[in-house]
Design an enzyme around this catalytic site. Structure first.
Site, PDB file in Angstrom:
ATOM      1  N   GLY A  13      11.260   1.561   4.126  1.00 26.51           N
ATOM      2  CA  GLY A  13       9.817   1.381   4.191  1.00 26.51           C
ATOM      3  C   GLY A  13       9.120   2.399   3.317  1.00 26.51           C
ATOM      4  N   CYS A  14       7.939   2.757   3.698  1.00 28.57           N
ATOM      5  CA  CYS A  14       7.117   3.692   2.934  1.00 28.57           C
ATOM      6  C   CYS A  14       7.768   5.063   2.860  1.00 28.57           C
ATOM      7  CB  CYS A  14       5.746   3.795   3.604  1.00 28.57           C
ATOM      8  SG  CYS A  14       4.677   5.019   2.846  1.00 28.57           S
TER       9      CYS A  14
END
Length: 176
Positions: A13-14
């Site tokens: 993810g981020c």
């Protein structure tokens, strides 16, 4: 820094979330946000966000294996992201947000395969580490400088809180 330092490269993810968590762990000496596993040379954040480069947002972690093991890092990794959603973490969708372990040695590959095999429905890629492009300066230590930003409060902060609750004994002094 330790002379026996190893490197781990993870995508889940981020990268702001991953960096904010891993930098708090005892034995982690440096965490850099960046991009890896794509076809564009020296990509920009805007290119990564387009989803057309093939790169994943990732962190490169320098760690002392005498203090924290690769298996320990993976335990944290799989606690703070969902390895069962293909190319997605929460509202962040696209191949740039995939779950992946980029291995730096045969030992890391073996550990990663063993850990992932124990997670039902995991879609985490395990591939050899390649070129890692360090993200733009404003992405480094992002949560530390922007903790009150809405995304940080709603997405990053809960992951940091989860780390502090579940892995309190592994935190650097003063990080609790």
């Amino acid at each position: 820094m330790s002379q026996n330092r190893e490197t781990a490269t993870l995508a889940g993810g981020c990268f702001w979330c991953l960096e904010a968590v891993f930098e708090l762990l005892d034995g982690v000496e440096k965490v850099e946000s960046g991009y890896t596993a794509g076809s564009t040379v020296n990509p920009s954040y805007e290119e990564i966000c387009s989803g057309t480069t093939g790169h994943a947002e990732a962190v490169r972690i320098a760690f002392d294996p005498a203090v924290i093991s690769c298996r320990d890092l993976l335990e944290v990794f799989f606690t703070i992201h969902d390895p069962t959603t293909l190319n997605r973490q929460g509202n962040d969708a696209g191949t740039q947000y995939r779950s992946a372990i980029f291995t730096h040695s045969p030992e890391q590959k073996a550990i990663a395969e063993e850990v992932v095999a124990g997670i039902p429905s995991a879609v985490t890629e395990i591939v050899p580490a390649g070129i890692f492009y360090v993200a733009e300066d404003y992405h480094q230590e992002y949560f530390r400088g922007h903790g009150n930003q809405p995304y940080c409060r709603s997405v990053v902060a809960p992951k940091v809180a989860k780390l502090k609750e579940k892995f309190k004994a592994r935190l650097k002094s003063g990080s609790a």
